[in-house]
Structures are given as structure tokens and as C-alpha cells.
Design an enzyme around this catalytic site. Structure first.
Site, PDB file in Angstrom:
ATOM      1  N   CYS A 197      -0.459   5.117   9.601  1.00 23.46           N
ATOM      2  CA  CYS A 197       0.742   6.005   9.530  1.00 23.46           C
ATOM      3  C   CYS A 197       0.363   7.250   9.858  1.00 23.46           C
ATOM      4  CB  CYS A 197       1.229   5.388   7.990  1.00 23.46           C
ATOM      5  SG  CYS A 197       3.138   6.040   8.097  1.00 23.46           S
ATOM      6  N   HIS A 237       1.146  -0.464   7.596  1.00 25.38           N
ATOM      7  CA  HIS A 237       0.333  -0.245   6.288  1.00 25.38           C
ATOM      8  C   HIS A 237      -0.409  -1.767   5.947  1.00 25.38           C
ATOM      9  CE1 HIS A 237       1.228   3.668   5.157  1.00 25.38           C
ATOM     10  NE2 HIS A 237       2.503   3.577   5.617  1.00 25.38           N
ATOM     11  N   GLU A 269      -2.680  -2.093   3.984  1.00 25.53           N
ATOM     12  CA  GLU A 269      -3.202  -2.050   2.413  1.00 25.53           C
ATOM     13  C   GLU A 269      -1.875  -2.526   1.706  1.00 25.53           C
ATOM     14  OE1 GLU A 269      -1.282   1.938   3.284  1.00 25.53           O
ATOM     15  OE2 GLU A 269      -2.389   0.435   4.340  1.00 25.53           O
TER      16      GLU A 269
END
Length: 184
Positions: free
Chosen positions: A75, A162, A164
Site C-alpha cells: 500500500c 494488503h 496481511e
């Protein structure tokens, strides 16, 4: 073995990146984005530039791109990489944070093992509009022309999404692949 450094750019998910790595038994440490580049170069085998609210708070993170160490930008980390290497970042037309279908257009070490299309979670408040010279487009979507890019020769990789967060399809695979890159 040296750790992978997660550079804290004040984003809400930086601790999730660190936890994802540790849950995979990857040695990882979070550092300030004001850490001196020489200290970074001596202490790690890979760098993840985490997300954050704005590029103006990125500290010295762009200086880590020239250390000869693999870098994964997520990002804001992607935006730091793009602007740090001469690309352009603009306000995204779609904005917001949510699910996006991403088409992989160039298979490589970072995206090995993924199908040609994946579902990810991303913020498009800002996005890369012009990739820097020497970078290859890895993925795009119908709302963002540069969902992922890489300077494959210098092992610099950037993702708009993302990996994660649990909503990203098999996000862990990005971290497994990056860990493998950092071991080479």
C-alpha cells in the site's frame, strides 16, 4: 539468520504484517521509518515497507530502496517505492477499502503459486499512475492499472493490496514467497 524488518509507516496493519511473519516462524522485527539506512543494511535480510496514512510521514523509508536488500512495499510502501524511483502516485478514482478482483499479468517469484485472478482487499485512496523506469507490471484490476509492480533485477516488489488481512485470498503466500526471495 538475520530478520526481515517491517518498517512502521504508522499504518493500522503494520502489526498484522509482523504477526503474519511470526506466525509463519519467520524472524521479523518492526523498526521506525526513521532508522538510519546503514543500520538497516547491517541488520536484516529483507525489508517490508508497511502501510500508513500519508507519504509525508514516510521518514527515511525511500532510502532503503538502494541498499541491495529485497524490499516488499505494501500500500503506502508501494507508493514510497514508486515515488522514490521516479514514478507518480495520484489520488485514486475509487478510493475506499474493500474487495477487488486482481488479474496477475506477470508471474514471478513474489506471486508464484497464485492463479491468474485473485480476490484481495485494498485501499485505493492513492495509487500508482506512472510506474518508475525499470519496473514491470505484475497485476492490475478494473479500478487500478497498477495493483502490483516490481523491479525484478533489484528485487523491489510493490502491492497495492494488503496480503496481511484475512480477506485477501491466500495472502500468506506473498509472505512465504518474499521470505524465500530474502533467503536467496
Amino acid at each position: 539468520m538475520l530478520p526481515i524488518y517491517v518498517v512502521n509507516n504508522y499504518g493500522q496493519f503494520n502489526h498484522l504484517i509482523l504477526r503474519s511473519l511470526r506466525d509463519m516462524d519467520v524472524e521479523a522485527t518492526m523498526i521506525s521509518n526513521e532508522t538510519a539506512p546503514a543500520e538497516v543494511a547491517e541488520g536484516c535480510r529483507g525489508i517490508i515497507l508497511g502501510g500508513g496514512p500519508m507519504i509525508e510521514r514516510a521518514g527515511r523509508a525511500a532510502e532503503y530502496l538502494g541498499l541491495g536488500i529485497p524490499v516488499l512495499g505494501i500500500c503506502l510502501g508501494l507508493h514510497i517505492m514508486a515515488t522514490g524511483r521516479g514514478g507518480t502516485v495520484v489520488k485514486g478514482a475509487s478510493g475506499g477499502y474493500g474487495a477487488v478482483g486482481v488479474d496477475l499479468v506477470c508471474k514471478n517469484d513474489l506471486l508464484a503459486g497464485y492463479p491468474d485472478r485473485i480476490r484481495v482487499w485494498a485501499s485505493h485512496a492513492d495509487e500508482v499512475s506512472v510506474m518508475p523506469g525499470g519496473f514491470t507490471l505484475l497485476a492490475r484490476s478494473n479500478i487500478c492499472g497498477v495493483e502490483a509492480m516490481a523491479d525484478l533485477e533489484n528485487r523491489l516488489y510493490g502491492l497495492q493490496w494488503h496480503p496481511e488481512v484475512s480477506h485477501t485470498e491466500n495472502g500468506r503466500l506473498v509472505f512465504e514467497n518474499f521470505d524465500r526471495i530474502c533467503r536467496e
